[in-house]
Design an enzyme around this catalytic site. Structure first.
Site, PDB file in Angstrom:
ATOM      1  N   ALA A  20      31.683  12.420   5.220  1.00  0.00           N
ATOM      2  CA  ALA A  20      31.014  13.597   4.839  1.00  0.00           C
ATOM      3  C   ALA A  20      31.317  14.735   5.250  1.00  0.00           C
ATOM      4  O   ALA A  20      30.820  15.915   4.849  1.00  0.00           O
ATOM      5  CB  ALA A  20      29.523  13.218   4.874  1.00  0.00           C
ATOM      6  N   SER A  23      31.053  17.414  10.440  1.00  0.00           N
ATOM      7  CA  SER A  23      31.547  17.804  11.988  1.00  0.00           C
ATOM      8  C   SER A  23      32.391  18.886  12.056  1.00  0.00           C
ATOM      9  O   SER A  23      33.724  19.098  12.337  1.00  0.00           O
ATOM     10  CB  SER A  23      32.023  16.630  12.777  1.00  0.00           C
ATOM     11  OG  SER A  23      32.231  16.918  14.385  1.00  0.00           O
ATOM     12  N   ASN A  26      35.934  19.578  14.240  1.00  0.00           N
ATOM     13  CA  ASN A  26      36.713  18.120  14.071  1.00  0.00           C
ATOM     14  C   ASN A  26      37.376  18.459  12.743  1.00  0.00           C
ATOM     15  O   ASN A  26      37.087  18.153  11.687  1.00  0.00           O
ATOM     16  CB  ASN A  26      35.878  17.195  14.034  1.00  0.00           C
ATOM     17  CG  ASN A  26      36.419  15.830  14.136  1.00  0.00           C
ATOM     18  OD1 ASN A  26      37.688  15.789  13.774  1.00  0.00           O
ATOM     19  ND2 ASN A  26      35.700  14.732  14.716  1.00  0.00           N
ATOM     20  N   VAL A  27      38.673  18.598  12.962  1.00  0.00           N
ATOM     21  CA  VAL A  27      39.715  18.868  11.913  1.00  0.00           C
ATOM     22  C   VAL A  27      39.657  17.748  10.800  1.00  0.00           C
ATOM     23  O   VAL A  27      39.740  17.853   9.698  1.00  0.00           O
ATOM     24  CB  VAL A  27      41.123  19.332  12.391  1.00  0.00           C
ATOM     25  CG1 VAL A  27      42.281  19.640  11.316  1.00  0.00           C
ATOM     26  CG2 VAL A  27      40.823  20.747  13.308  1.00  0.00           C
ATOM     27  N   GLU A 175      27.719  15.881  25.309  1.00  0.00           N
ATOM     28  CA  GLU A 175      28.466  14.950  24.249  1.00  0.00           C
ATOM     29  C   GLU A 175      28.874  13.744  25.000  1.00  0.00           C
ATOM     30  O   GLU A 175      29.809  12.829  24.311  1.00  0.00           O
ATOM     31  CB  GLU A 175      29.560  15.801  23.881  1.00  0.00           C
ATOM     32  CG  GLU A 175      29.278  16.971  23.204  1.00  0.00           C
ATOM     33  CD  GLU A 175      28.693  16.726  21.558  1.00  0.00           C
ATOM     34  OE1 GLU A 175      29.292  16.023  20.903  1.00  0.00           O
ATOM     35  OE2 GLU A 175      27.688  17.381  21.228  1.00  0.00           O
ATOM     36  N   ARG A 215      30.590  22.213  22.700  1.00  0.00           N
ATOM     37  CA  ARG A 215      29.404  21.158  22.588  1.00  0.00           C
ATOM     38  C   ARG A 215      29.043  20.756  23.830  1.00  0.00           C
ATOM     39  O   ARG A 215      27.983  20.358  23.701  1.00  0.00           O
ATOM     40  CB  ARG A 215      29.938  20.075  21.816  1.00  0.00           C
ATOM     41  CG  ARG A 215      30.694  20.476  20.477  1.00  0.00           C
ATOM     42  CD  ARG A 215      30.825  19.265  19.489  1.00  0.00           C
ATOM     43  NE  ARG A 215      31.633  19.455  18.354  1.00  0.00           N
ATOM     44  CZ  ARG A 215      31.898  18.378  17.338  1.00  0.00           C
ATOM     45  NH1 ARG A 215      31.613  17.111  17.669  1.00  0.00           N
ATOM     46  NH2 ARG A 215      32.521  18.829  16.281  1.00  0.00           N
ATOM     47  N   HIS A 251      36.512  17.974  21.984  1.00  0.00           N
ATOM     48  CA  HIS A 251      36.112  17.292  23.118  1.00  0.00           C
ATOM     49  C   HIS A 251      37.430  17.360  24.225  1.00  0.00           C
ATOM     50  O   HIS A 251      38.365  17.127  23.606  1.00  0.00           O
ATOM     51  CB  HIS A 251      35.632  16.010  22.780  1.00  0.00           C
ATOM     52  CG  HIS A 251      34.231  15.603  22.215  1.00  0.00           C
ATOM     53  ND1 HIS A 251      34.099  14.931  21.068  1.00  0.00           N
ATOM     54  CD2 HIS A 251      33.182  16.417  22.524  1.00  0.00           C
ATOM     55  CE1 HIS A 251      32.837  14.766  20.705  1.00  0.00           C
ATOM     56  NE2 HIS A 251      32.354  15.907  21.377  1.00  0.00           N
ATOM     57  N   CYS A 371      37.946   7.338  21.353  1.00  0.00           N
ATOM     58  CA  CYS A 371      36.321   7.672  20.750  1.00  0.00           C
ATOM     59  C   CYS A 371      35.485   6.428  20.612  1.00  0.00           C
ATOM     60  O   CYS A 371      34.375   6.465  20.838  1.00  0.00           O
ATOM     61  CB  CYS A 371      36.536   8.407  19.567  1.00  0.00           C
ATOM     62  SG  CYS A 371      37.063  10.112  19.640  1.00  0.00           S
TER      63      CYS A 371
END
Length: 450
Positions: A20, A23, A26-27, A175, A215, A251, A371
């Protein structure tokens, strides 16, 4: 010394895995927005990585996904009626909002919580604090369920201490372990816990990124240190380089990764890098040589680091005493990154093996091997106190693959989120999963039936 192991608890990808583009910063997530997703392929790719780690002799855990869509938050936002009515109304009024409530982002359990092993804490317990993830709406829905899952997995108060997530406010943006790593001689030794923040909420003198959000705040990291009763010698707080945040390094685990006595980082990872690395060396508690592998920009650009997720690989200690880099296939396919990896494993440092994994479904949404896992260092008594049903075995792997093949769709498009049957399918799958993993009632739809 009491033998200890690091258990990687990998997140199972949820049945509503989708792209979707939720984020910002976040590329990979943004670049793949609106693409078709394949939840079945995604969960099986993740399970294959878990099984590979198990086959290497490592203790591997399983972290359950969250129940999606989040019907309760949609009701809070004014959509009423039956669950089916809520979905229909939300899809008509705001399909982007509905997709956010369907997000399977809890699969990235590096963001689930921060964990401090008992050897680092004053009360000698393992401490858990679920991340509030309040920078992104779709992730801010996770902390309460994450806390229930952690308590169901680590359910012995003699060994484990659970904390409520930090206040749901940007000043304490947290995070989780994506901005936390631990350096030590081995998992049983007292370690240096590195907390890396993107900016300070209260100290305007510290620099901030200009384009993308920071973040993790300094204040959140400081609070975690207090909650976890960390020994002063076991904590160090460093600032991430704001310039790389603006290049898609959302991150710290996209630009650095540590394990035991090895820190692999890009030369642009930290603010005032030379001073930061000198601080780490001075603070390191171990007796072994601390290996800091600093990757020059001339060998791996920030762009290559972000697109390949080199630093979002896992570093794991094998029973043989060797150290393995668990990397996504994108690292192998990037000639520049692959060349560096081959140089690194041939050089004089503990990292001497690499294994590449196909995690395309996760990678396209902005998450690599690191992740997907939450690291928990446990001594033998603590490991014995963990809910055994969440530890992967050969038979558990087969059972989970069977479960996924029975319940997951192999294609999701934006139109599918208007289908109330997707909710029923997903919740049925998770209800069955809680029995497989012996979690009890952890999801809102289960708790409402009690």
């Amino acid at each position: 010394m009491n033998k200890a192991v690091e258990v990687n608890f990998d997140g199972l990808v949820g049945p509503t895995h989708n792209y979707a583009g939720l984020s910002y910063g976040n590329v990979a997530s943004l670049n793949n927005a609106t693409s078709y997703s394949n939840p079945k392929e995604a969960v099986l790719q993740g399970l294959a990585k878990m099984k590979a780690m198990h086959d290497l002799g490592l203790t591997q855990g399983v972290f359950a996904p969250h129940a999606r869509p989040d019907i309760n938050v949609l009701r809070r936002l004014g959509f009423s009626g039956s669950d089916s009515d809520v979905i229909t109304k939300a899809y008509k009024a705001d399909p982007i909002l509905l997709r956010a409530c369907y997000s399977a982002s809890a699969m990235w359990t590096a963001n689930a919580a921060t964990v401090s092993p008992s050897v680092d804490t004053l009360d000698k317990k393992v401490h858990f604090t679920a991340a509030n993830l309040n920078n992104k709406f779709h992730r801010s829905l996770e902390p309460a369920t994450t806390t229930r899952l952690l308590k169901a997995m680590f359910n012995n108060d003699s060994y484990f201490s659970h904390h409520a997530h930090l206040p749901d406010q940007g000043f304490f943006g947290d995070e989780g372990a994506a901005n936390h790593t631990r350096l030590s001689d081995d998992h049983a030794s007292c370690g240096l816990e590195m907390f890396v923040y993107g900016a300070s909420a209260f100290n305007s003198a510290l620099p901030k990124p200009n384009k993308f959000p920071a973040r993790q705040t300094l204040e959140a990291s400081q609070a975690i240190c207090r909650l976890h009763q960390l020994k002063p010698s076991s904590q160090i707080l460093l600032q991430q380089n704001p310039a790389v945040i603006d290049q898609g390094v959302f991150h710290n685990d996209v630009i650095a990764v540590g394990n035991a006595n090895v820190l692999l980082c890009h030369e642009q990872a930290f603010l005032n890098q030379a001073d930061a690395l000198a601080q780490i060396k001075r603070a390191y508690l171990g007796e072994k040589t601390l290996h800091i592998i600093e990757v020059p920009t001339a060998k791996v650009s920030i762009q290559d680091a972000v697109t390949s997720y080199l630093f979002n690989s896992q570093l794991v200690s094998l029973n043989s005493g060797k150290m393995l880099l668990v990397a996504p296939q994108e690292c192998q396919n990037n000639s520049t990154v692959n060349t560096f990896i081959n140089e690194m494993i041939s050089a004089d440092n503990p990292v001497n093996q690499v294994q590449f994994f196909d995690l395309k479904q996760s990678m396209q949404n902005g998450g690599g091997p690191a992740c997907l896992r939450l690291r928990v260092a446990l001594n033998q008594q603590e490991l014995a106190a963990v809910n055994p049903a969440v530890i992967l075995t050969d038979s558990k792997y087969q059972l989970l693959c069977k479960w996924a093949n029975e319940h997951y769709r192999d294609k999701l498009s934006s139109e599918d989120f208007a289908d109330p049957n997707l909710l029923l399918e997903s919740w049925q799958a998770l209800d069955e999963l809680t029995q497989i993993l012996e979690l009890g009632s952890v999801y809102p739809f289960q708790l409402e039936l009690q």
